[in-house]
Design a protein around this motif. Structure first.
Motif, PDB file in Angstrom:
ATOM      1  N   GLU A  43       0.850  -1.187   0.000  1.00 42.14           N
ATOM      2  CA  GLU A  43       0.000   0.000   0.000  1.00 42.14           C
ATOM      3  C   GLU A  43       0.882   1.232   0.000  1.00 42.14           C
ATOM      4  O   GLU A  43       1.886   1.291   0.708  1.00 42.14           O
ATOM      5  CB  GLU A  43      -0.909   0.001   1.228  1.00 42.14           C
ATOM      6  CG  GLU A  43      -1.937   1.126   1.237  1.00 42.14           C
ATOM      7  CD  GLU A  43      -2.860   1.025   2.438  1.00 42.14           C
ATOM      8  OE1 GLU A  43      -4.006   0.585   2.257  1.00 42.14           O
ATOM      9  OE2 GLU A  43      -2.424   1.392   3.551  1.00 42.14           O
ATOM     10  N   THR A  76     -13.291   4.524  -9.680  1.00 47.04           N
ATOM     11  CA  THR A  76     -14.424   3.887  -9.003  1.00 47.04           C
ATOM     12  C   THR A  76     -14.732   2.534  -9.629  1.00 47.04           C
ATOM     13  O   THR A  76     -14.993   1.547  -8.915  1.00 47.04           O
ATOM     14  CB  THR A  76     -15.667   4.792  -9.089  1.00 47.04           C
ATOM     15  OG1 THR A  76     -15.391   6.032  -8.411  1.00 47.04           O
ATOM     16  CG2 THR A  76     -16.869   4.135  -8.431  1.00 47.04           C
ATOM     17  N   GLN A 107     -12.183  -0.037  -8.547  1.00 44.03           N
ATOM     18  CA  GLN A 107     -12.427  -0.508  -7.185  1.00 44.03           C
ATOM     19  C   GLN A 107     -13.575  -1.513  -7.147  1.00 44.03           C
ATOM     20  O   GLN A 107     -13.492  -2.541  -6.465  1.00 44.03           O
ATOM     21  CB  GLN A 107     -12.731   0.678  -6.267  1.00 44.03           C
ATOM     22  CG  GLN A 107     -11.536   1.580  -6.030  1.00 44.03           C
ATOM     23  CD  GLN A 107     -11.679   2.448  -4.799  1.00 44.03           C
ATOM     24  OE1 GLN A 107     -11.385   2.005  -3.697  1.00 44.03           O
ATOM     25  NE2 GLN A 107     -12.108   3.682  -4.976  1.00 44.03           N
ATOM     26  N   GLN A 144      -7.618  -0.751  -4.387  1.00 45.06           N
ATOM     27  CA  GLN A 144      -8.297  -0.127  -3.259  1.00 45.06           C
ATOM     28  C   GLN A 144      -7.641   1.230  -3.050  1.00 45.06           C
ATOM     29  O   GLN A 144      -6.421   1.321  -2.921  1.00 45.06           O
ATOM     30  CB  GLN A 144      -8.176  -0.976  -1.997  1.00 45.06           C
ATOM     31  CG  GLN A 144      -8.951  -0.408  -0.818  1.00 45.06           C
ATOM     32  CD  GLN A 144      -8.888  -1.328   0.389  1.00 45.06           C
ATOM     33  OE1 GLN A 144      -7.841  -1.456   1.031  1.00 45.06           O
ATOM     34  NE2 GLN A 144      -9.995  -1.989   0.699  1.00 45.06           N
ATOM     35  N   ARG A 149      -8.084   4.633  -0.741  1.00 45.47           N
ATOM     36  CA  ARG A 149      -8.751   5.303   0.371  1.00 45.47           C
ATOM     37  C   ARG A 149      -7.839   6.394   0.915  1.00 45.47           C
ATOM     38  O   ARG A 149      -6.718   6.122   1.311  1.00 45.47           O
ATOM     39  CB  ARG A 149      -9.090   4.314   1.489  1.00 45.47           C
ATOM     40  CG  ARG A 149     -10.135   3.263   1.115  1.00 45.47           C
ATOM     41  CD  ARG A 149     -10.481   2.381   2.300  1.00 45.47           C
ATOM     42  NE  ARG A 149      -9.313   1.626   2.747  1.00 45.47           N
ATOM     43  CZ  ARG A 149      -9.335   0.741   3.746  1.00 45.47           C
ATOM     44  NH1 ARG A 149     -10.465   0.533   4.418  1.00 45.47           N
ATOM     45  NH2 ARG A 149      -8.250   0.087   4.093  1.00 45.47           N
ATOM     46  N   HIS A 150      -8.380   7.619   0.924  1.00 46.39           N
ATOM     47  CA  HIS A 150      -7.633   8.755   1.460  1.00 46.39           C
ATOM     48  C   HIS A 150      -6.243   8.844   0.834  1.00 46.39           C
ATOM     49  O   HIS A 150      -5.235   9.018   1.513  1.00 46.39           O
ATOM     50  CB  HIS A 150      -7.523   8.663   2.983  1.00 46.39           C
ATOM     51  CG  HIS A 150      -8.852   8.510   3.668  1.00 46.39           C
ATOM     52  ND1 HIS A 150      -9.826   9.478   3.634  1.00 46.39           N
ATOM     53  CD2 HIS A 150      -9.376   7.475   4.382  1.00 46.39           C
ATOM     54  CE1 HIS A 150     -10.878   9.069   4.312  1.00 46.39           C
ATOM     55  NE2 HIS A 150     -10.645   7.857   4.769  1.00 46.39           N
ATOM     56  N   ARG A 157      -4.429   6.608  -0.342  1.00 52.30           N
ATOM     57  CA  ARG A 157      -3.584   5.430  -0.141  1.00 52.30           C
ATOM     58  C   ARG A 157      -4.021   4.373  -1.144  1.00 52.30           C
ATOM     59  O   ARG A 157      -5.188   3.971  -1.179  1.00 52.30           O
ATOM     60  CB  ARG A 157      -3.672   4.909   1.282  1.00 52.30           C
ATOM     61  CG  ARG A 157      -3.067   5.861   2.301  1.00 52.30           C
ATOM     62  CD  ARG A 157      -2.736   5.167   3.604  1.00 52.30           C
ATOM     63  NE  ARG A 157      -1.638   4.219   3.439  1.00 52.30           N
ATOM     64  CZ  ARG A 157      -0.346   4.555   3.476  1.00 52.30           C
ATOM     65  NH1 ARG A 157       0.016   5.807   3.642  1.00 52.30           N
ATOM     66  NH2 ARG A 157       0.579   3.637   3.346  1.00 52.30           N
TER      67      ARG A 157
END
Length: 253
Positions: free
Chosen positions: A198, A224, A227, A233, A235-236, A238
């Motif tokens: 990550e 999107t 994902q 993935q 998120r924020h 990351r």
């Protein structure tokens, strides 16, 4: 502007051993500056290289620039931690992003030919850089031919990197371009010794769109979809690649 920035730069003089990389930093042997640092023997307490040739681990806050387009060329920078974007400011106010630079990669070396930086370099997140002042290399005490060979080796690696990057990003559809970009980003980080699954990416969707020639809305829509398909993935800011083979399939077809 460069003098204003440099007053905050901690200088490492001779007879000092470089510190081990902190978490999130690139190791010296994985850094694009390593060919020159090896010649200068910065790891050797007896290197006798004067202060001011290599400026190490300067903190650069998110949003800070290390040089502006058309500034006189003085130095090459290596990203020790964090990331940067390079862009060409436009009169319209919409900047053209021309590159992203992750840890271990060089920033500003293209200014060597015309003796001016061809773009502005801005930190995407809290970062740090090492600065090699090429204008001061003659004071290092090393033979001119040896220094020239180090510069050629740095330039050769940069040309090879740019060739691989362009090859990875030559795609037609938005899905192909974005898949190729994400794969290229993770491959570059792996090349610099970052093996975690990550990664923190500081670039915005509009920056990615400017770089890839896509609308920011298109970038958001494709991310999107990736994902939902279980490919990534995010998120924020990351990023984790969940299915590299699946992304490769998208990029190639």
């Amino acid at each position: 502007m460069m003098d204003r920035l440099r007053k905050h730069i901690p200088q490492i003089g001779r007879n000092r051993v470089p510190e081990r990389p902190a978490p999130g930093e690139v190791a010296c042997e994985d850094c694009g500056l390593d060919p020159m640092c090896s010649i200068l023997d910065y790891a050797d307490e007896q290197s006798n290289v004067p202060e001011g040739v290599l400026l190490r681990r300067r903190h650069v806050a998110r949003g800070e620039t290390i040089f502006l387009k058309d500034d006189p060329f003085r130095s090459v920078f290596a990203v020790k931690s964090g990331s940067f974007k390079t862009y060409i400011p436009k009169a319209s106010g919409v900047d053209q992003v021309v590159g992203f630079h992750v840890i271990g990669e060089l920033v500003g070396i293209e200014g060597l030919s015309g003796q001016r930086y061809p773009y502005t370099a801005r930190a995407l997140q809290d970062s740090s850089v090492c600065e090699l002042r090429l204008e001061s290399l003659s004071k290092s005490g090393r033979e001119r031919e040896e220094l020239q060979q180090g510069i050629i080796k740095m330039l050769s690696a940069e040309v090879a990197f740019n060739h691989q990057l362009i090859t990875a990003l030559i795609h037609q559809s938005a899905d192909q371009r974005l898949a190729g970009f994400l794969l290229s980003l993770t491959k570059r980080l792996h090349t610099r010794g970052m093996r975690q699954i990550e990664f923190q990416i500081g670039m915005s969707r509009s920056d990615i769109g400017s770089y890839l020639g896509l609308a920011s809305e298109t970038v958001s829509r494709v991310l999107t979809r990736f994902q939902k398909q279980g490919l990534i993935q995010l998120r924020h800011k990351r990023l984790q690649i969940l299915d590299a083979d699946g992304l490769s399939e998208v990029a190639e077809h």
